[in-house]
Write a protein that holds these residues in place. Structure first.
Motif, PDB file in Angstrom:
ATOM      1  N   ALA A  46       1.456  -0.506   0.162  1.00  0.00           N
ATOM      2  CA  ALA A  46      -0.177  -0.068   0.386  1.00  0.00           C
ATOM      3  C   ALA A  46       0.401   1.068  -0.040  1.00  0.00           C
ATOM      4  O   ALA A  46       1.984   1.312   0.407  1.00  0.00           O
ATOM      5  N   THR A  47       0.068   1.984  -0.401  1.00  0.00           N
ATOM      6  CA  THR A  47       1.261   3.502  -0.587  1.00  0.00           C
ATOM      7  C   THR A  47       1.343   4.065   1.166  1.00  0.00           C
ATOM      8  O   THR A  47       0.425   3.358   1.570  1.00  0.00           O
ATOM      9  N   TRP A  48       1.412   5.265   1.362  1.00  0.00           N
ATOM     10  CA  TRP A  48       1.545   5.479   2.342  1.00  0.00           C
ATOM     11  C   TRP A  48       0.320   5.973   3.463  1.00  0.00           C
ATOM     12  O   TRP A  48      -0.087   6.128   4.234  1.00  0.00           O
ATOM     13  N   GLN A  49      -0.347   6.743   2.068  1.00  0.00           N
ATOM     14  CA  GLN A  49      -1.837   6.357   1.842  1.00  0.00           C
ATOM     15  C   GLN A  49      -3.344   6.597   3.118  1.00  0.00           C
ATOM     16  O   GLN A  49      -3.153   5.879   3.682  1.00  0.00           O
ATOM     17  N   VAL A  50      -2.848   5.211   1.823  1.00  0.00           N
ATOM     18  CA  VAL A  50      -3.612   4.072   2.515  1.00  0.00           C
ATOM     19  C   VAL A  50      -2.966   3.024   3.541  1.00  0.00           C
ATOM     20  O   VAL A  50      -4.177   2.801   4.313  1.00  0.00           O
ATOM     21  N   LEU A  51      -2.089   3.054   3.357  1.00  0.00           N
ATOM     22  CA  LEU A  51      -1.477   2.322   4.799  1.00  0.00           C
ATOM     23  C   LEU A  51      -1.822   2.894   5.760  1.00  0.00           C
ATOM     24  O   LEU A  51      -2.338   2.288   7.158  1.00  0.00           O
ATOM     25  N   VAL A  77       7.512   5.838   9.404  1.00  0.00           N
ATOM     26  CA  VAL A  77       8.218   6.563   8.672  1.00  0.00           C
ATOM     27  C   VAL A  77       6.732   6.987   7.777  1.00  0.00           C
ATOM     28  O   VAL A  77       6.421   8.598   7.451  1.00  0.00           O
ATOM     29  N   ASP A  78       6.910   5.967   6.681  1.00  0.00           N
ATOM     30  CA  ASP A  78       5.212   6.524   6.361  1.00  0.00           C
ATOM     31  C   ASP A  78       4.000   7.146   7.576  1.00  0.00           C
ATOM     32  O   ASP A  78       3.361   7.153   6.578  1.00  0.00           O
ATOM     33  N   LEU A  79       3.511   5.842   7.873  1.00  0.00           N
ATOM     34  CA  LEU A  79       2.798   5.696   9.128  1.00  0.00           C
ATOM     35  C   LEU A  79       3.170   7.398  10.189  1.00  0.00           C
ATOM     36  O   LEU A  79       2.034   7.915   9.523  1.00  0.00           O
ATOM     37  N   ALA A  80       4.221   8.033   9.978  1.00  0.00           N
ATOM     38  CA  ALA A  80       4.466   9.415  10.510  1.00  0.00           C
ATOM     39  C   ALA A  80       3.728  10.787   9.327  1.00  0.00           C
ATOM     40  O   ALA A  80       3.365  11.581   9.819  1.00  0.00           O
ATOM     41  N   ARG A  81       4.088  10.307   8.243  1.00  0.00           N
ATOM     42  CA  ARG A  81       3.834  10.709   7.700  1.00  0.00           C
ATOM     43  C   ARG A  81       2.065  11.276   7.099  1.00  0.00           C
ATOM     44  O   ARG A  81       1.683  12.205   7.081  1.00  0.00           O
ATOM     45  N   GLY A  82       1.996  10.135   7.394  1.00  0.00           N
ATOM     46  CA  GLY A  82      -0.295   9.296   7.305  1.00  0.00           C
ATOM     47  C   GLY A  82      -0.808   9.851   8.751  1.00  0.00           C
ATOM     48  O   GLY A  82      -1.871  11.057   8.206  1.00  0.00           O
ATOM     49  N   PHE A  83       0.306  10.723   9.416  1.00  0.00           N
ATOM     50  CA  PHE A  83      -0.350  10.936  11.093  1.00  0.00           C
ATOM     51  C   PHE A  83      -0.751  12.403  10.736  1.00  0.00           C
ATOM     52  O   PHE A  83      -1.513  13.047  10.495  1.00  0.00           O
ATOM     53  N   VAL A  84       0.475  12.791   9.619  1.00  0.00           N
ATOM     54  CA  VAL A  84       0.495  14.811   9.580  1.00  0.00           C
ATOM     55  C   VAL A  84      -0.502  15.178   8.814  1.00  0.00           C
ATOM     56  O   VAL A  84      -1.194  15.835   8.720  1.00  0.00           O
ATOM     57  N   ARG A  85      -0.115  13.807   8.006  1.00  0.00           N
ATOM     58  CA  ARG A  85      -1.968  13.978   6.413  1.00  0.00           C
ATOM     59  C   ARG A  85      -3.253  14.386   7.322  1.00  0.00           C
ATOM     60  O   ARG A  85      -3.867  15.396   6.393  1.00  0.00           O
ATOM     61  N   ALA A  86      -3.559  13.146   7.800  1.00  0.00           N
ATOM     62  CA  ALA A  86      -4.576  13.051   8.541  1.00  0.00           C
ATOM     63  C   ALA A  86      -4.761  14.660   9.421  1.00  0.00           C
ATOM     64  O   ALA A  86      -5.390  15.058   9.406  1.00  0.00           O
ATOM     65  N   VAL A  87      -3.972  14.780  10.148  1.00  0.00           N
ATOM     66  CA  VAL A  87      -4.080  16.534  10.746  1.00  0.00           C
ATOM     67  C   VAL A  87      -4.557  16.968   9.926  1.00  0.00           C
ATOM     68  O   VAL A  87      -5.403  18.220  10.405  1.00  0.00           O
ATOM     69  N   ARG A  88      -3.856  17.437   8.452  1.00  0.00           N
ATOM     70  CA  ARG A  88      -4.199  18.315   7.847  1.00  0.00           C
ATOM     71  C   ARG A  88      -5.147  18.158   7.093  1.00  0.00           C
ATOM     72  O   ARG A  88      -6.185  19.477   7.217  1.00  0.00           O
ATOM     73  N   ARG A  89      -5.904  17.184   7.349  1.00  0.00           N
ATOM     74  CA  ARG A  89      -6.944  17.072   6.705  1.00  0.00           C
ATOM     75  C   ARG A  89      -8.181  17.470   7.851  1.00  0.00           C
ATOM     76  O   ARG A  89      -9.591  17.003   7.481  1.00  0.00           O
ATOM     77  N   ARG A  90      -7.721  16.714   8.935  1.00  0.00           N
ATOM     78  CA  ARG A  90      -8.458  17.271   9.861  1.00  0.00           C
ATOM     79  C   ARG A  90      -9.558  15.963   9.820  1.00  0.00           C
ATOM     80  O   ARG A  90     -10.517  15.387  10.063  1.00  0.00           O
ATOM     81  N   ASP A  91      -8.803  14.762   9.559  1.00  0.00           N
ATOM     82  CA  ASP A  91      -9.254  13.594  10.244  1.00  0.00           C
ATOM     83  C   ASP A  91      -9.056  12.951  10.859  1.00  0.00           C
ATOM     84  O   ASP A  91      -8.220  12.286  11.385  1.00  0.00           O
TER      85      ASP A  91
END
Length: 156
Positions: free
Chosen positions: A52-57, A85-99
């Motif tokens: 999976a991509t880091w987003q899907v992961l 690192v992919d999971l950390a990147r996804g965490f930041v993305r989720a925060v930025r998306r307000r998810d």
């Protein structure tokens, strides 16, 4: 309900993993359930997660955040441990998306894997997710579980 409502054969992988985790927990509590017909009692596969991509992961791990338990081993946990690192990147993305729900679930995983970048600021991030998650009990549950995990890890 785990025995009455087994996952359909065409159910998504997170459904199979959730059911597997329920059966494992019930077995530990002394009430083992047989595997659903047409399946074995072993862990479901993780091929879908490994590639999976880091987003899907991050999304899939957030759905399976209940599996993020210190000291527990599963194929899902091994995948998570291999991609901090992919999971950390996804965490930041989720925060930025307000998810907030996804951020809370990802944050819970980040407390049980090694190699999380110090620059992430996970503790502050969890505080922010809790604040912004408002009254969503699912967010509160995951953030509280993450905090308990971090506190237990600090004692070791």
């Amino acid at each position: 309900t785990a025995e009455a409502y087994p996952p359909r054969p065409d159910a998504g992988p997170t459904v199979h993993w959730s059911h597997w985790a329920m059966r494992r927990t019930l077995a530990r509590l002394g009430s083992p359930l047989p595997a659903p017909p047409g399946t074995d009692a072993g862990e479901p596969g993780t091929e879908w997660l490994e590639t999976a991509t880091w987003q899907v992961l991050t999304h899939q791990l957030a759905v399976l955040a209940a599996l993020a338990v210190p000291g527990e081993d599963s194929a899902v946990a091994r995948v998570a441990r291999g991609r901090p690192v992919d999971l950390a990147r996804g965490f930041v993305r989720a925060v930025r998306r307000r998810d907030w729900q996804q951020a809370a679930g990802a944050g819970r995983w980040l407390t049980v894997v090694d190699g999380v970048p110090d620059t992430l600021g996970l503790e502050t991030g969890l505080d922010f997710v809790e604040l912004m998650g408002g009254t969503d009990p699912r967010v509160a549950l995951q953030v509280q579980a993450a905090r308990i995990t971090r506190a237990a890890g600090a004692l070791v």
